[in-house]
Design an enzyme around this catalytic site. Structure first.
Site, PDB file in Angstrom:
ATOM      1  N   GLY A  81       0.837  -1.200   0.000  1.00 30.84           N
ATOM      2  CA  GLY A  81       0.000   0.000   0.000  1.00 30.84           C
ATOM      3  C   GLY A  81       0.870   1.249   0.000  1.00 30.84           C
ATOM      4  O   GLY A  81       2.061   1.180   0.310  1.00 30.84           O
TER       5      GLY A  81
ATOM      6  N   TYR B  24      -0.370 -18.046  -1.761  1.00 31.31           N
ATOM      7  CA  TYR B  24      -1.508 -17.144  -1.943  1.00 31.31           C
ATOM      8  C   TYR B  24      -2.807 -17.952  -2.079  1.00 31.31           C
ATOM      9  O   TYR B  24      -3.775 -17.715  -1.341  1.00 31.31           O
ATOM     10  CB  TYR B  24      -1.270 -16.303  -3.198  1.00 31.31           C
ATOM     11  CG  TYR B  24      -2.322 -15.266  -3.488  1.00 31.31           C
ATOM     12  CD1 TYR B  24      -2.413 -14.104  -2.731  1.00 31.31           C
ATOM     13  CD2 TYR B  24      -3.233 -15.439  -4.543  1.00 31.31           C
ATOM     14  CE1 TYR B  24      -3.382 -13.130  -3.015  1.00 31.31           C
ATOM     15  CE2 TYR B  24      -4.191 -14.474  -4.831  1.00 31.31           C
ATOM     16  CZ  TYR B  24      -4.261 -13.327  -4.067  1.00 31.31           C
ATOM     17  OH  TYR B  24      -5.215 -12.371  -4.348  1.00 31.31           O
TER      18      TYR B  24
HETATM   19  P1  NAD Z   1      -2.684  -4.367  -2.980  1.00 32.60           P
HETATM   20  O1  NAD Z   1      -1.376  -5.081  -2.851  1.00 32.60           O
HETATM   21  O2  NAD Z   1      -2.686  -3.050  -3.671  1.00 32.60           O
HETATM   22  O3  NAD Z   1      -3.364  -4.159  -1.555  1.00 32.60           O
HETATM   23  C1  NAD Z   1      -3.129  -4.979  -0.451  1.00 32.60           C
HETATM   24  C2  NAD Z   1      -2.996  -4.082   0.767  1.00 32.60           C
HETATM   25  O4  NAD Z   1      -2.832  -4.895   1.929  1.00 32.60           O
HETATM   26  C3  NAD Z   1      -1.779  -3.158   0.699  1.00 32.60           C
HETATM   27  O5  NAD Z   1      -2.134  -1.867   1.095  1.00 32.60           O
HETATM   28  C4  NAD Z   1      -0.800  -3.793   1.687  1.00 32.60           C
HETATM   29  O6  NAD Z   1       0.130  -2.876   2.222  1.00 32.60           O
HETATM   30  C5  NAD Z   1      -1.743  -4.382   2.703  1.00 32.60           C
HETATM   31  N1  NAD Z   1      -1.155  -5.496   3.462  1.00 32.60           N
HETATM   32  C6  NAD Z   1      -0.501  -6.569   2.985  1.00 32.60           C
HETATM   33  N2  NAD Z   1      -0.128  -7.374   3.993  1.00 32.60           N
HETATM   34  C7  NAD Z   1      -0.591  -6.798   5.136  1.00 32.60           C
HETATM   35  C8  NAD Z   1      -0.513  -7.147   6.509  1.00 32.60           C
HETATM   36  N3  NAD Z   1       0.119  -8.261   6.919  1.00 32.60           N
HETATM   37  N4  NAD Z   1      -1.087  -6.315   7.415  1.00 32.60           N
HETATM   38  C9  NAD Z   1      -1.700  -5.168   7.031  1.00 32.60           C
HETATM   39  N5  NAD Z   1      -1.795  -4.788   5.733  1.00 32.60           N
HETATM   40  C10 NAD Z   1      -1.241  -5.598   4.808  1.00 32.60           C
HETATM   41  O7  NAD Z   1      -3.677  -5.382  -3.698  1.00 32.60           O
HETATM   42  P2  NAD Z   1      -5.180  -5.196  -4.168  1.00 32.60           P
HETATM   43  O8  NAD Z   1      -5.241  -5.530  -5.609  1.00 32.60           O
HETATM   44  O9  NAD Z   1      -5.717  -3.922  -3.699  1.00 32.60           O
HETATM   45  O10 NAD Z   1      -5.867  -6.406  -3.392  1.00 32.60           O
HETATM   46  C11 NAD Z   1      -6.667  -6.212  -2.231  1.00 32.60           C
HETATM   47  C12 NAD Z   1      -7.268  -7.541  -1.809  1.00 32.60           C
HETATM   48  O11 NAD Z   1      -8.086  -8.054  -2.868  1.00 32.60           O
HETATM   49  C13 NAD Z   1      -6.231  -8.620  -1.498  1.00 32.60           C
HETATM   50  O12 NAD Z   1      -6.681  -9.373  -0.398  1.00 32.60           O
HETATM   51  C14 NAD Z   1      -6.234  -9.476  -2.744  1.00 32.60           C
HETATM   52  O13 NAD Z   1      -5.874 -10.799  -2.471  1.00 32.60           O
HETATM   53  C15 NAD Z   1      -7.684  -9.365  -3.197  1.00 32.60           C
HETATM   54  N6  NAD Z   1      -7.812  -9.615  -4.647  1.00 32.60           N
HETATM   55  C16 NAD Z   1      -7.424  -8.651  -5.559  1.00 32.60           C
HETATM   56  C17 NAD Z   1      -7.546  -8.933  -6.914  1.00 32.60           C
HETATM   57  C18 NAD Z   1      -7.178  -7.917  -7.984  1.00 32.60           C
HETATM   58  O14 NAD Z   1      -7.283  -8.234  -9.168  1.00 32.60           O
HETATM   59  N7  NAD Z   1      -6.796  -6.705  -7.664  1.00 32.60           N
HETATM   60  C19 NAD Z   1      -8.033 -10.182  -7.333  1.00 32.60           C
HETATM   61  C20 NAD Z   1      -8.377 -11.126  -6.377  1.00 32.60           C
HETATM   62  C21 NAD Z   1      -8.276 -10.824  -5.028  1.00 32.60           C
END
Ligand code: NAD
Ligand code: UDP
Length: 311
Positions: A36, A143
């Protein structure tokens, strides 16, 4: 309504915070800033209805909230494979901590699950009843299996403790605020095209994905949270399927780039096809994605162009 968004400084989380605030929620954004960025939420920092907590979901925490959206977890292969054990801990211990909190404060809780629970699917398109084809010991397992275990925990807390859950299985989503170096295909191709660098095509580019624009997805999150008909899991994504080669050609044409496509080996366990069956989302959420790939790419290209100009 007071709402906690874990992973709220990430790509999806920051858009969700924007939406919740504009709907009148008090928002607490919890993030450890692994993937993030402050830049994603900088515009919210002076808002009295917005609070930022730098915290890791694997450590317990306590806040009084009505709703929880659990999004904390790196989502791109480069980042979730950087420290795979930490990825499992984030998914599993993060889910336990969030569910424990939901149980204590009686909050409704949403889990950002993923199409990766289907692995390299042998059924097409994927329905929620399909149990998946995941390699439990491969490089994507930290994952995929982490997210599968999180779903297990959500349903066990629901059955055992009556926790009020909602589980959404998100398919590839793109848009402004994706990290430019996180290796996901849409941001990679746009950034490479804008820089005039080689477009890195893994495999022949005949694998498919279905790309959902972020605004459509956030609308689906809100509908899943506000309806009472189903706790999920519900597929959330766009059913329009494209080959990765088609995506590269579109990005090159739309950016007017002179970049060339260069072929690289396909990473192991890379799913061949992926497309959500949206019957459940249509039925229970009355939801359908509206933004076509060209329109979403246009907005995303614009974002990356503005970012380059600002640098
Ligand atoms: P992203 O990497 O931009 O966001 C993830 C956020 O979680 C980041 O801000 C990161 O700093 C925070 N984070 C990670 N580990 C952490 C921890 N241990 N404690 C606190 N914060 C933590 O990814 P995104 O695309 O925004 O994805 C958000 C969620 O949606 C995730 O759970 C991801 O698995 C899920 N998801 C996203 C997609 C996609 O296409 N974008 C698809 C399937 C699932
Ligand atoms: N991909 C690619 N070049 C890149 C990044 C990704 O060809 O620079 C491919 C990748 O191998 C996969 C697809 O694009 O087949 C989608 O990759 P991404 O990491 O965005 O999402 P996921 O594989 O998790 O769906």
């Amino acid at each position: 309504m007071r709402t906690l968004v874990t992973g709220g400084a990430g790509f999806l989380g920051s858009h969700l915070c924007d939406r919740l605030l504009s709907d009148g929620h008090d928002v607490i954004c919890l993030d450890n800033f692994f993937t993030g960025r402050k830049d994603n939420i900088r515009h919210l920092l002076g808002n009295p209805d917005f609070e930022l907590m730098r915290h890791d979901v694997i450590d317990p925490f306590k806040v009084e909230v009505d709703w929880i959206f659990n999004l904390a977890c790196p989502a791109s292969p480069i980042h979730y494979q950087y420290n795979p054990i930490k990825t499992v801990k984030t998914s599993v211990m993060g889910a336990i901590n969030c569910l424990g909190l939901a149980k204590r404060v009686n909050a409704r809780i949403f889990q950002a699950s993923t199409s990766e629970v289907y692995g390299d699917p042998t059924e097409h398109p994927q329905t929620e009843t399909y149990r998946g084809n995941v390699n439990p010991i491969g490089p994507r397992a930290c994952y995929d299996e982490g997210k599968r275990c999180a779903e297990t925990l959500f349903f066990d807390y629901h059955r055992e403790n009556k926790v009020d859950i909602r589980v959404g299985r998100i398919f590839n989503t793109y848009g402004p605020r994706m990290l430019e170096d996180d290796g996901r295909v849409v941001s990679n191709f746009i950034v490479q095209a804008l820089r005039g660098e080689d477009i890195t095509m893994y495999g022949k580019g005949d694998q498919t994905r279905s790309f959902c624009y972020v605004d459509d997805l956030i609308e689906a999150f809100m509908r899943l949270m506000t309806q009472e008909e189903t706790v999920g899991p519900v597929n959330l994504g766009n059913p329009n399927e494209f080959t990765i080669l088609e995506l590269a050609e579109k990005v090159i044409a739309m950016t007017g780039s002179s970049a060339k496509i260069v072929y690289h080996p396909l990473p192991s366990d890379d799913p061949v096809r992926r497309q959500p069956d949206l019957a459940l989302a249509r039925k229970h959420l009355d939801w359908e994605p509206e933004v076509r790939l060209e329109a979403g790419l246009e907005r995303t290209i614009e974002y990356f162009m503005e970012k380059r100009q600002a640098e």
